[in-house]
Design a protein around this motif. Sequence first.
Motif, PDB file in Angstrom:
ATOM      1  N   GLU A  15       0.824  -1.210   0.000  1.00 20.33           N
ATOM      2  CA  GLU A  15       0.000   0.000   0.000  1.00 20.33           C
ATOM      3  C   GLU A  15       0.859   1.260   0.000  1.00 20.33           C
ATOM      4  O   GLU A  15       0.537   2.245  -0.673  1.00 20.33           O
ATOM      5  CB  GLU A  15      -0.957  -0.012   1.188  1.00 20.33           C
ATOM      6  CG  GLU A  15      -2.063  -1.045   1.032  1.00 20.33           C
ATOM      7  CD  GLU A  15      -2.902  -1.234   2.280  1.00 20.33           C
ATOM      8  OE1 GLU A  15      -2.744  -0.457   3.246  1.00 20.33           O
ATOM      9  OE2 GLU A  15      -3.714  -2.178   2.290  1.00 20.33           O
ATOM     10  N   GLU A  19       0.847   4.018  -2.920  1.00 15.43           N
ATOM     11  CA  GLU A  19       0.585   5.426  -2.609  1.00 15.43           C
ATOM     12  C   GLU A  19       1.673   6.328  -3.189  1.00 15.43           C
ATOM     13  O   GLU A  19       1.378   7.368  -3.795  1.00 15.43           O
ATOM     14  CB  GLU A  19       0.468   5.626  -1.104  1.00 15.43           C
ATOM     15  CG  GLU A  19       0.093   7.024  -0.733  1.00 15.43           C
ATOM     16  CD  GLU A  19      -0.175   7.212   0.754  1.00 15.43           C
ATOM     17  OE1 GLU A  19      -0.099   8.372   1.202  1.00 15.43           O
ATOM     18  OE2 GLU A  19      -0.458   6.225   1.460  1.00 15.43           O
ATOM     19  N   ILE A  29      -4.257  11.541  -2.366  1.00 15.04           N
ATOM     20  CA  ILE A  29      -4.795  10.481  -1.519  1.00 15.04           C
ATOM     21  C   ILE A  29      -5.740  11.113  -0.510  1.00 15.04           C
ATOM     22  O   ILE A  29      -5.340  11.980   0.269  1.00 15.04           O
ATOM     23  CB  ILE A  29      -3.665   9.698  -0.806  1.00 15.04           C
ATOM     24  CG1 ILE A  29      -2.671   9.127  -1.824  1.00 15.04           C
ATOM     25  CG2 ILE A  29      -4.265   8.594   0.075  1.00 15.04           C
ATOM     26  CD1 ILE A  29      -3.242   8.185  -2.853  1.00 15.04           C
ATOM     27  N   ARG A  32      -6.968   6.266   3.475  1.00 12.86           N
ATOM     28  CA  ARG A  32      -6.204   5.022   3.487  1.00 12.86           C
ATOM     29  C   ARG A  32      -6.981   4.034   4.342  1.00 12.86           C
ATOM     30  O   ARG A  32      -7.401   4.376   5.444  1.00 12.86           O
ATOM     31  CB  ARG A  32      -4.824   5.232   4.106  1.00 12.86           C
ATOM     32  CG  ARG A  32      -3.924   6.121   3.301  1.00 12.86           C
ATOM     33  CD  ARG A  32      -2.738   6.608   4.156  1.00 12.86           C
ATOM     34  NE  ARG A  32      -2.005   7.659   3.483  1.00 12.86           N
ATOM     35  CZ  ARG A  32      -2.346   8.942   3.509  1.00 12.86           C
ATOM     36  NH1 ARG A  32      -3.397   9.351   4.179  1.00 12.86           N
ATOM     37  NH2 ARG A  32      -1.630   9.832   2.852  1.00 12.86           N
ATOM     38  N   LEU A  43      -7.137   2.399  -0.808  1.00  8.41           N
ATOM     39  CA  LEU A  43      -6.841   3.808  -1.056  1.00  8.41           C
ATOM     40  C   LEU A  43      -8.009   4.454  -1.793  1.00  8.41           C
ATOM     41  O   LEU A  43      -8.578   3.853  -2.702  1.00  8.41           O
ATOM     42  CB  LEU A  43      -5.576   3.966  -1.911  1.00  8.41           C
ATOM     43  CG  LEU A  43      -4.268   3.454  -1.307  1.00  8.41           C
ATOM     44  CD1 LEU A  43      -3.161   3.437  -2.363  1.00  8.41           C
ATOM     45  CD2 LEU A  43      -3.857   4.311  -0.126  1.00  8.41           C
TER      46      LEU A  43
END
Length: 120
Positions: A15, A19, A29, A32, A43
């Motif tokens: 992850e 990202e 973003i 999360r 995400l």
Amino acid sequence: MPPGNSHLITGKLGEAIAETYLCSLGYEILERNWRFSKSEIDLIAKHEELLVFIEVKTRTYDYFGPPESFVSEHKELLIHEAASAYMDKINYDWEIRFDIIGILLDSNGTHKLEHFKDAF
């Protein structure tokens, strides 16, 4: 590290890689690991005028198939439900997309990333 938790560490590493990759492409973003009911969206990002829900699949081997092949129809349904709840929460009603990012981690610390836009 307790036995059995290595998949959680692998997932979190994937992850973080996803990202970083998305941010390098100009994605913002927003969330999360956003949870709703029995689902989690890894995400949630905004890219230009598009809201994007991203499932990240990370594996350390591909003996049984590439990481992205492990997103089942049931998982897709759960993500759709969670996405609807998120859109209701923020009063969002325009274009969305569902992506999958598959990451294969090598033992030498490198990785291969594949981004599947509009995956489902």
